[in-house]
Write a protein that holds these residues in place. Structure first.
Motif, short mmCIF file in Angstrom:
data_model
loop_
_atom_site.label_atom_id
_atom_site.label_comp_id
_atom_site.label_asym_id
_atom_site.label_seq_id
_atom_site.Cartn_x
_atom_site.Cartn_y
_atom_site.Cartn_z
N TYR A 1 -2.84 -5.92 3.85
CA TYR A 1 -2.53 -4.51 4.25
C TYR A 1 -2.61 -4.69 5.66
O TYR A 1 -1.78 -3.69 6.25
CB TYR A 1 -3.82 -3.70 3.81
N LEU B 1 0.96 -0.35 -1.91
CA LEU B 1 2.04 0.30 -0.87
C LEU B 1 1.68 1.49 -0.04
O LEU B 1 1.91 1.90 0.71
CB LEU B 1 3.43 0.34 -1.56
N GLY C 1 3.41 6.09 9.06
CA GLY C 1 4.31 5.15 9.69
C GLY C 1 4.13 5.08 11.08
O GLY C 1 4.30 4.16 11.83
N TYR D 1 4.70 -2.85 9.73
CA TYR D 1 5.62 -1.73 9.34
C TYR D 1 5.56 -0.60 10.57
O TYR D 1 6.56 0.02 10.91
CB TYR D 1 5.29 -0.95 7.95
N ASN D 2 4.26 -0.39 11.10
CA ASN D 2 4.07 0.53 11.89
C ASN D 2 5.03 0.21 13.34
O ASN D 2 5.39 1.10 14.12
CB ASN D 2 2.51 0.55 12.31
N ILE E 1 -0.05 0.77 2.72
CA ILE E 1 0.92 0.22 3.92
C ILE E 1 1.62 1.22 4.27
O ILE E 1 2.04 1.38 5.66
CB ILE E 1 1.41 -1.09 3.32
N LEU E 2 2.19 2.01 3.35
CA LEU E 2 3.35 3.08 3.67
C LEU E 2 2.71 4.22 3.84
O LEU E 2 3.43 5.41 4.29
CB LEU E 2 4.44 3.11 2.78
N GLY F 1 1.11 -3.89 6.92
CA GLY F 1 0.84 -2.38 7.42
C GLY F 1 1.25 -2.61 8.90
O GLY F 1 2.10 -1.30 9.60
#
Length: 309
Positions: free
Chosen positions: A90, A151, A158, A97-98, A154-155, A94
């Motif tokens: 994560y 997810l 953002g 992604y950020n 993680i999502l 994560g």
């Protein structure tokens, strides 16, 4: 008194004044440092002390009757390693992604010729003060089919608006526009300017943002409490919480037990107390190891990228 003597006297008084200031300032800094560090230090020494001594409050400055019993109870839980694996996944994905959202967004908002730049900036600023709340967010995650799905962790978030503002300020104040103009004269487009100029020069702020987002993902447990149902997807923080609760529940209902059972349960209660400190150390250790490697970027990234009035 001659002029030379007067000047020497003034210098002596000035030196004495600065020396007193330095001493007082040093004492204050040391006091603040001790107050800040001691709680974590206490967790470490208490986790390696005899559980009975911890329960009696005899642990203060160093371990008393060195023992690893608390760690034996914690580490024998298979769910702990599953939680570690999940949290690492994560945190890595994560944070990536950020960063993939925050860094380009901050770069784009530094361009004064961007259409609707002001409206886009306010779109992000409003989220700092107003949000839909827990229930609308839960309904959104549910409508996306992310309940009991990794997810969701993680999502879920953002872009942190504050981090984006700090990053945008770094791009604005630390990278001269002349560099972009020179590159554009040579035929470089925006994508080339971003990947070949902005990103290499933004390593300090990227490292800082990676640490900010990483710490947030590592310590997060509330979102998992809301969205995750299966034990196999639990992050480390939720697993550690479960270990503590299970130990406390296992000690309930023994009020009428015999002397031997009561003595055993008292020992379990003492171990549970020491386990709390072991769990704090286990959860904090990876971040404590990673922080020194990123510390050198903080002065560059935060001070240059800070919002100026």
């Amino acid at each position: 008194m001659t002029n030379t003597t007067k000047r020497a006297s003034v210098r002596h008084r000035s030196l004495g004044s600065w020396t007193r200031f330095d001493v007082i300032n040093t004492l204050i800094v040391l006091a603040v440092t001790i107050v800040t560090i001691y709680p974590l230090y206490f967790c470490v020494i208490a986790s390696f002390s005899d559980p009975k001594e911890v329960a009696l409050g005899h642990v203060l400055l160093w371990p008393v009757k060195f023992s690893t019993e608390a760690y034996k109870y914690v580490l024998k839980e298979n769910s702990l390693w599953i939680g570690y694996r999940n949290t690492i996944i994560y945190t890595l994905f994560g944070t990536l992604y950020n960063l993939c959202l925050t860094i380009p967004c901050a770069y784009v908002l530094t361009k004064k010729y961007l259409p609707f730049r002001g409206a886009l900036s306010w779109y992000f600023f409003i989220t700092m003060y107003f949000s839909g709340g827990m229930i609308p967010t839960y309904l959104l995650i549910k409508s996306l089919g992310l309940i009991d799905n990794p997810l969701a962790l993680i999502l879920g978030v953002g872009v942190n608006c504050y981090n984006m503002i700090v990053t945008r300020q770094y791009f604005s104040s630390s990278i001269p526009q002349d560099i972009y103009e020179a590159a554009q004269i040579d035929g470089a487009g925006e994508w080339t300017c971003f990947t070949r100029i902005a990103l290499p020069l933004a390593k300090p702020i990227i490292a800082v943002m990676a640490l900010y987002y990483g710490v947030n993902h590592w310590n997060s447990y509330y979102n998992a409490l809301l969205y995750i149902r299966s034990d196999k997807f639990y992050p480390l923080q939720l697993v550690l919480r479960g270990i503590l609760i299970s130990n406390e529940l296992s000690m309930a209902g023994f009020e009428n037990a015999d002397a031997e059972t009561a003595q055993y349960m008292i020992h379990r209660a003492e171990v549970a107390q020491a386990m709390k400190y072991a769990i704090v150390f286990i959860a904090s250790a990876p971040l404590l190891v990673a922080y020194p490697f990123l510390q050198k970027y903080f002065t560059k990234g935060i001070m240059i990228g800070s919002v100026k009035g």
